[in-house]
Motif scaffolding. Structure first.
Motif, short mmCIF file in Angstrom:
data_model
loop_
_atom_site.label_atom_id
_atom_site.label_comp_id
_atom_site.label_asym_id
_atom_site.label_seq_id
_atom_site.Cartn_x
_atom_site.Cartn_y
_atom_site.Cartn_z
N SER A 60 -0.13 -9.50 0.33
CA SER A 60 1.94 -8.88 0.53
C SER A 60 1.25 -8.10 0.52
O SER A 60 2.04 -7.43 0.47
N TYR A 61 -0.08 -7.28 -0.21
CA TYR A 61 -0.24 -5.64 -0.40
C TYR A 61 -0.19 -5.57 1.85
O TYR A 61 0.30 -4.05 1.81
N LYS A 62 -0.74 -6.22 2.61
CA LYS A 62 -0.15 -5.39 4.07
C LYS A 62 0.36 -5.53 4.03
O LYS A 62 1.27 -4.92 5.42
N GLU A 63 1.86 -6.41 4.17
CA GLU A 63 2.65 -6.99 4.49
C GLU A 63 3.65 -5.73 4.21
O GLU A 63 4.21 -5.53 5.10
N GLY A 64 3.61 -5.04 3.15
CA GLY A 64 4.44 -4.69 2.74
C GLY A 64 4.02 -2.64 2.57
O GLY A 64 4.99 -1.89 2.88
N ARG A 65 2.85 -3.08 3.64
CA ARG A 65 3.07 -1.33 4.25
C ARG A 65 2.32 -1.44 5.53
O ARG A 65 2.75 -0.14 6.09
N PRO A 68 4.76 -4.73 11.42
CA PRO A 68 4.60 -6.26 11.52
C PRO A 68 3.73 -6.10 12.39
O PRO A 68 2.66 -7.20 12.36
N ASN A 71 0.33 -5.45 11.23
CA ASN A 71 -0.36 -6.18 10.44
C ASN A 71 -1.03 -7.53 11.33
O ASN A 71 -1.66 -8.19 10.67
N LEU A 84 -4.27 1.84 5.23
CA LEU A 84 -3.70 1.45 4.16
C LEU A 84 -3.40 2.54 3.06
O LEU A 84 -2.94 3.35 2.69
N THR A 87 -0.84 5.77 4.57
CA THR A 87 -0.18 5.68 4.48
C THR A 87 -0.36 6.31 2.90
O THR A 87 1.23 5.99 2.25
N ASP A 88 -0.73 5.05 1.92
CA ASP A 88 -0.68 4.92 0.59
C ASP A 88 -0.74 6.30 0.03
O ASP A 88 0.23 6.75 -1.12
#
Lengths: 426, 79
Positions: A60-65, A68, A71, A84, A87-88
């Protein structure tokens, strides 16, 4: 100094063996949570060292960021960690991501060590060797090139200034910060995303295992393996992950009302030339000291003002030598020495990602006013005890306002980087 | 098979609205805006799905939904 020359840190992002994201990472440092585990694969492949630190990223951490398609297609973890963390950090800095806007004032310098040696490459090489080149698809080369993470971050964020990748082994992360800082100071960009990443796994770690530089005595007790500054240190524990910092001119940060974590007061990158005692794998001590004193001189701080040394400190025989170099470079009375800690005690040595992850750790300790204890430092090396008071190397986390941190990393090739950070008071 | 093909190409289409109103003449690169670099990836996914091999000359023909379906059918029949 005018505000367009002063450089501040406004965003941070991290993927570490013991935590994903900055809040989890701060807590993990505070709680001294180790990210080192036993790995069956290493044992089965006859490695001497069967332990390591690999980030555990929830899907879910990857999907949000991640977009698709990325990913779905990216199978080099080293690249994913970089994307990750980067972008964070950008979002943490309060910056937006606009797919139609080219930001000519922002650039990126994002390093890696052995990006193409991530586990993903094994099957690809096999395809080539059996004459099945087509199976590589379109994403193999872009994940293998050392500039891969930076290139993907460029597609996501849209940098119009310089997009660069540096590579200086274990010095990469801190070097990236210094290079980005200098680029901004030259007036050539207003903002830089500075970071690095490294994948985990059998290929990279195997290459270190073959050199007999990894810790082999803690396969039954993984979290004890990484013990920087200990009298029983026997080799480093490999790790993986990514870290990133957004840095910009003070003028720019204030103009957009950004939250400022710290200011970069000075930094240096130098080399020992593998002379005067230095080799490919052992630093030239004079050059190490010169790197530290140069960074401090540029920063204008007094060595006695430094609250914390976040060392390179890998859990090898080099640790007492590093401590001696710090002590000589600072040239202080024993009782005036700063605190010293080793983040690698919790996350292992993340190779090219080490500096970036550890720098994020420094910012979090500043933000949250604590100095994390060095795990497994109960029995310090006698050489260290001779020159540093025991209480300056806390075994357990202490709560303290941390104003000025000196961070350094020293890499294979006999290359050094050091940076001086000062907490920003709003 | 058309449904299956659409499922295969869907992840590579940048804007999902482009997938509504597909015809045999819809082009992969211009109409659906699929990055040309991803054509090889789509071909790999198709080969895996149908257990076929698509040679280079046939890949070049696969520029519309219709022609892609023709190539896939041809390769399945050749097995």
């Amino acid at each position: 100094m005018n505000k367009s020359k002063r450089v501040v840190i406004t965003g941070i992002g991290v993927i570490a063996p013991n935590a994903v994201g900055i809040e989890e990472f701060s807590k993990a440092l505070y709680d001294q949570k180790s990210g080192i585990t036993f790995n069956e694969e290493q044992k089965e492949l006859n490695f001497g060292s069967a332990i390591g630190g690999t980030p555990n990223i929830p899907p879910s951490y990857k999907e949000g960021r991640m977009p698709p398609l990325l990913n779905r297609m990216l199978d080099n973890d080293g690249v994913v960690y970089g994307i990750l963390a980067g972008t964070d950090a950008w979002i943490d800095a309060g910056l937006s991501i606009d797919k139609d806007h080219l930001d000519i004032d922002s650039g990126i310098i994002f390093g890696a060590g052995a990006l193409s040696m991530a586990p993903f490459i094994g099957p690809k090489l096999e395809h080539i060797n059996v004459g099945n080149v087509r199976k590589l698809g379109s994403k193999t080369i872009v994940q293998s090139m050392n500039s891969g993470a930076g290139a993907f971050l460029n597609g996501i964020i849209g940098f119009g200034n310089r997009v660069m990748s540096n590579s200086s082994a274990c010095s990469t992360g801190t070097e990236a910060l210094v290079l980005g800082y200098e680029h901004i100071q030259q007036g050539r960009a207003k903002r830089m995303l500075c970071g690095s990443s490294e994948a985990s796994g059998k290929y990279i770690w195997g290459a270190f295992d073959a050199m007999r530089v990894l810790c082999r005595d803690s396969n039954d007790n993984p979290t004890f393996g990484s013990r920087p500054m200990s009298s029983t240190s026997s080799g480093f524990v490999p790790g993986a992950g990514g870290g990133a910092l957004v840095i910009e001119t003070l003028e720019e940060a204030e103009k957009r009302g950004a939250r400022i974590y710290a200011e970069i007061l000075g930094g240096e990158v130098n080399s020992g030339g593998q002379r005067d005692g230095g080799t490919m794998t052992i630093p030239n001590s004079q050059a190490v000291q010169k790197c530290i004193t140069s960074a401090i001189d540029q920063s204008g701080v007094n060595p006695s003002d430094i609250d914390l040394i976040s060392g390179h400190l890998t859990s090898t025989m080099a640790d007492p030598i590093e401590i001696r170099n710090w002590v000589e470079a600072l040239d202080l009375n024993k009782e005036n020495l700063p605190y010293i800690n080793a983040t690698k005690s919790l996350i292992g040595h993340c190779i090219a990602a080490a500096g970036s992850i550890e720098l994020v750790g420094c910012i979090l300790q500043m933000r949250d006013s604590f100095i994390h204890g060095t795990l497994n430092s109960d029995e310090l090396h006698p050489d260290i005890l001779e020159t540093v008071p025991r209480e300056k190397i806390p075994v357990k986390t202490i709560e303290k306002n941390v104003d000025i941190i000196a961070k350094a990393n020293f890499g294979f090739g006999d290359v050094n980087s050091c940076v001086i950070l000062k907490k920003w008071e709003n | 098979m058309k449904e299956e093909l659409i499922d295969i190409i869907e992840p590579y289409v940048p804007e999902k609205e482009l997938l509504s109103n597909l015809t045999e003449e819809t082009t992969l690169i211009d109409d659906l805006q699929i990055n040309s670099a991803n054509i090889v990836d789509i071909v790999l996914d198709v080969e895996e799905q149908y257990d076929i091999v698509i040679d280079d000359d046939s890949i070049v023909k696969m520029n519309t939904i219709g022609s892609a379906l023709e190539v896939i059918t041809e390769k399945i029949n050749e097995k």
